[in-house]
Scaffold this active site. Structure first.
Site, short mmCIF file in Angstrom:
data_model
loop_
_atom_site.label_atom_id
_atom_site.label_comp_id
_atom_site.label_asym_id
_atom_site.label_seq_id
_atom_site.Cartn_x
_atom_site.Cartn_y
_atom_site.Cartn_z
N LYS A 51 0.80 -1.23 0.00
CA LYS A 51 0.00 0.00 0.00
C LYS A 51 0.83 1.27 0.00
O LYS A 51 0.36 2.34 -0.42
CB LYS A 51 -0.94 0.01 1.20
N SER A 300 0.42 -9.64 -0.65
CA SER A 300 0.17 -8.20 -0.54
C SER A 300 0.57 -7.60 0.80
O SER A 300 0.80 -6.39 0.89
CB SER A 300 -1.30 -7.90 -0.83
#
Length: 404
Positions: A51, A300
């Site tokens: 992110k 992720s």
């Protein structure tokens, strides 16, 4: 619009704050699938997740005036840390609204980067509504975690790195929450090589992108109840959906139980901690025909608190029959417990816990209950131990296993 020029720009800009995450070849997953499986370990980023890419690139595109107003966002944790870290790098204030159920490690790390944290609501969508309220009230600049094409561009830089390192990649698997990651990765992957197949993966209990594609427009799910908290989003981004419909080849869903097994696989075979959302792209491998293909699964994130980790490990061991419990009824006389222990030892079972209950029957001479929790190598070994207990006349009954 998402353009190659923007992706190239973002790829250079995010290098200021990201760590190189070189592909890791997985012998274990390759043997399981028949393909050549590589892992893109974004769990190793400074903030523990990809992110940071989208957050930093987005903030880099803002004017000095917008940054000076202070930034605000909503996040289940990983985008929160990305914005907090990026805001600190740009020297601006950040306020993060997070769901009340956000793991403590994500809350504390977000605060450690200098951001103010507001806890509100049960899921991301609740927190997002609160963040918009605060943005309106105080004039903050909102940085959306996924429904923003600049953010998606930053996330898509992952595809640039994958193709540069493995030009002949056939499949890229990416988790889907709100859709920013899959939008950026699929769009850039198709720009670089239209033959690459991009597979999106959602938790079965929060499959908001699947619902949106079926409806032809974004829809709001009644709930998003999944252990994959980073992808527990009830409604995907409006701006993301057209790109996903155009560039993503397939979307598959994964049950929470499958994430538990994937966590064990990652810890035992790669010595890496990957959070449940980050494991979606690993758990989905078994659903695809990957024989002879080069595959990259994007991990992720890795922001998982220790309590959640211990719970997942326990459930995983039980799920794979490496921990199990049996109940046997014994006459209440000396030597019976030794016979049970001897039978288990001869089959190389490892006793973890014993519970001896003399009050299961009013006739203690006829039966007292012995509950045994054991460690085994797997299902075959468990079955051998049970068969040995049956052969010895103990009539074992499988019961729910608990380590506490």
């Amino acid at each position: 619009m998402l353009t190659l020029e923007k992706f190239e720009e973002a790829s250079e800009i995010i290098k200021r704050v990201t760590r190189p995450t070189k592909l890791i070849y997985s012998e274990y997953l390759s043997s399981q699938t028949g393909g050549k499986v590589y892992l893109k370990p974004e769990n190793m980023q400074y903030t523990g997740a990809y992110k940071l890419r989208g957050a930093y690139y987005k903030i880099s595109t803002l004017s000095e005036e917008d940054r000076a107003k202070g930034l605000i966002t909503a996040s289940a944790g990983n985008h929160a840390q990305g914005v907090a870290y990026a805001a600190k790098a740009f020297g601006c204030k950040a306020t993060i609204v997070m769901p009340t159920v956000t793991p403590l490690i994500k809350v504390n790390r977000t605060k450690s980067y200098g951001a103010e944290v507001v806890l509100h609501g049960d899921v991301y969508d609740d927190a997002c509504a609160k963040a918009y309220e605060l943005a309106e009230e105080y004039g903050y600049t909102f940085v959306h975690p996924f429904d923003d094409l600049d953010v998606a561009t930053g996330q898509g830089t992952i595809a640039m790195e994958i193709v540069q390192e493995l030009p002949t990649v056939d499949y890229i698997l990416a988790p889907i929450g709100g859709g920013g990651l899959i939008t950026g990765v699929s769009t850039l992957a198709k720009m670089l090589n239209p033959k690459i197949k991009v597979i999106g993966v959602e938790p079965a209990e929060a499959a908001s992108m699947t619902a949106a594609i079926e409806a032809g427009h974004t829809v709001t799910l009644p709930s998003a109840n999944t252990i994959a908290d980073g992808t527990a989003v009830k409604k995907v981004g409006e701006q993301n959906l057209p790109y996903v419909m155009e560039n993503v080849d397939q979307i598959v869903t994964v049950e929470d139980d499958e994430l538990v097994g994937a966590f064990l696989d990652m810890v035992e075979n790669h010595k890496m901690v990957v959070e449940n959302s980050g494991l979606l792209s690993v758990a989905a491998l078994k659903q695809l025909d990957l024989k002879g293909k080069k595959v990259v699964s994007i991990l992720s994130g890795g922001n998982m608190d220790v309590i959640t980790m211990s719970s997942v490990v326990q459930h995983g061991l039980i799920q794979r029959d490496r921990i199990f419990s049996v109940s046997v009824l014994l006459p209440d006389k000396p030597g019976e417990l030794v016979k049970v222990a001897q039978t288990i030892a001869e089959e190389q079972g490892n006793v973890i816990k014993l519970e001896h209950n003399q009050f299961v029957s009013i006739n203690r001479n006829a039966a007292v209950e012995l509950r045994v929790t054991l460690e085994a190598f797997g299902t075959d070994h468990k079955n051998r131990i049970i068969a040995a207990l049956e052969a010895a006349g103990f009539r074992p009954k499988l019961i729910s296993a608990k380590l506490y």
